[in-house]
Every structure is written in structure tokens, then in C-alpha cells.
Motif scaffolding. Sequence first.
Motif, PDB file in Angstrom:
ATOM      1  N   PHE A 288       0.854  -1.153  -0.071  1.00  0.00           N
ATOM      2  CA  PHE A 288      -0.198   0.023   0.229  1.00  0.00           C
ATOM      3  C   PHE A 288       0.700   1.110   0.191  1.00  0.00           C
ATOM      4  CE2 PHE A 288      -3.640  -2.746   1.655  1.00  0.00           C
ATOM      5  CZ  PHE A 288      -4.420  -2.446   0.523  1.00  0.00           C
ATOM      6  N   GLY A 289       1.741   1.274   0.699  1.00  0.00           N
ATOM      7  CA  GLY A 289       2.798   2.415   0.644  1.00  0.00           C
ATOM      8  C   GLY A 289       3.360   2.622  -0.673  1.00  0.00           C
TER       9      GLY A 289
ATOM     10  N   ARG B 218       3.461   5.647  -5.729  1.00  0.00           N
ATOM     11  CA  ARG B 218       3.306   5.665  -7.115  1.00  0.00           C
ATOM     12  C   ARG B 218       2.255   6.712  -7.610  1.00  0.00           C
ATOM     13  NH1 ARG B 218       1.347   0.579 -10.950  1.00  0.00           N
ATOM     14  NH2 ARG B 218       1.530   1.653 -13.013  1.00  0.00           N
ATOM     15  N   LEU B 219       1.008   6.737  -6.844  1.00  0.00           N
ATOM     16  CA  LEU B 219       0.291   7.680  -7.084  1.00  0.00           C
ATOM     17  C   LEU B 219       0.467   8.907  -7.127  1.00  0.00           C
ATOM     18  CD1 LEU B 219      -3.121   7.894  -7.680  1.00  0.00           C
ATOM     19  CD2 LEU B 219      -3.312   7.805  -5.178  1.00  0.00           C
ATOM     20  N   LEU B 220       1.444   9.270  -5.961  1.00  0.00           N
ATOM     21  CA  LEU B 220       2.131  10.615  -5.585  1.00  0.00           C
ATOM     22  C   LEU B 220       2.750  11.094  -6.812  1.00  0.00           C
ATOM     23  CD1 LEU B 220       2.090  13.124  -3.582  1.00  0.00           C
ATOM     24  CD2 LEU B 220       4.233  11.842  -2.770  1.00  0.00           C
ATOM     25  N   VAL B 221       3.460  10.186  -7.248  1.00  0.00           N
ATOM     26  CA  VAL B 221       4.419  10.590  -8.345  1.00  0.00           C
ATOM     27  C   VAL B 221       3.751  10.840  -9.578  1.00  0.00           C
ATOM     28  CG1 VAL B 221       6.474   9.540  -9.749  1.00  0.00           C
ATOM     29  CG2 VAL B 221       6.578   9.416  -7.074  1.00  0.00           C
TER      30      VAL B 221
END
Length: 82
Positions: free
Chosen positions: A69-70, A75-78
Motif C-alpha cells: 500500500f505504501g 506511485r500515485l503521488l509520483v
Amino acid sequence: MFFLAFVPQFISPESDNKAIAFLVLGLIFNFNGMIWCHIIAWVSSSISKKVRLSTRFKTWLARATAGLFGAFGIRLLVSTQS
């Protein structure tokens, strides 16, 4: 629908009993599916018993899940920054 679309290609157009050939292929398909599902159920039951009894494995699984999950979060942030 998949079965009706997929199986007729294995039945010869010259066959006298297309319906019987279709039924035999259907029975073979269902029998193989039943065997496969029983194997999956048996293996998952065996693994489930071992997982429930092992606190070490539960800890490892919780950490791996948190790490996954981290990683998804990073990945979502990037991906939103690009």
C-alpha cells in the motif's frame, strides 16, 4: 456464452451427432473445471490452516501488505506530480 462461442470450433461439421459431441465436450469441460476447483479449495484450505497458526507469518503478511500500500501511495503521488 463463452462456451457456446468457443466449443463449436472443435466439433466437425461432417459429424452426424453434433449435439452429442457438444454435450460430451461440455461434460469434459465441466469435469476438468470441477477437478481444478477442488484442487484450489484443498490447497487454499491447507494454506489457511498454516497461516492461522503462525504468528510470524501473520506479522510478515501485515508488513508486506503495508509495504504494498505504501508503494501504491508513492506511485500515485509520483503520477499526479507528472
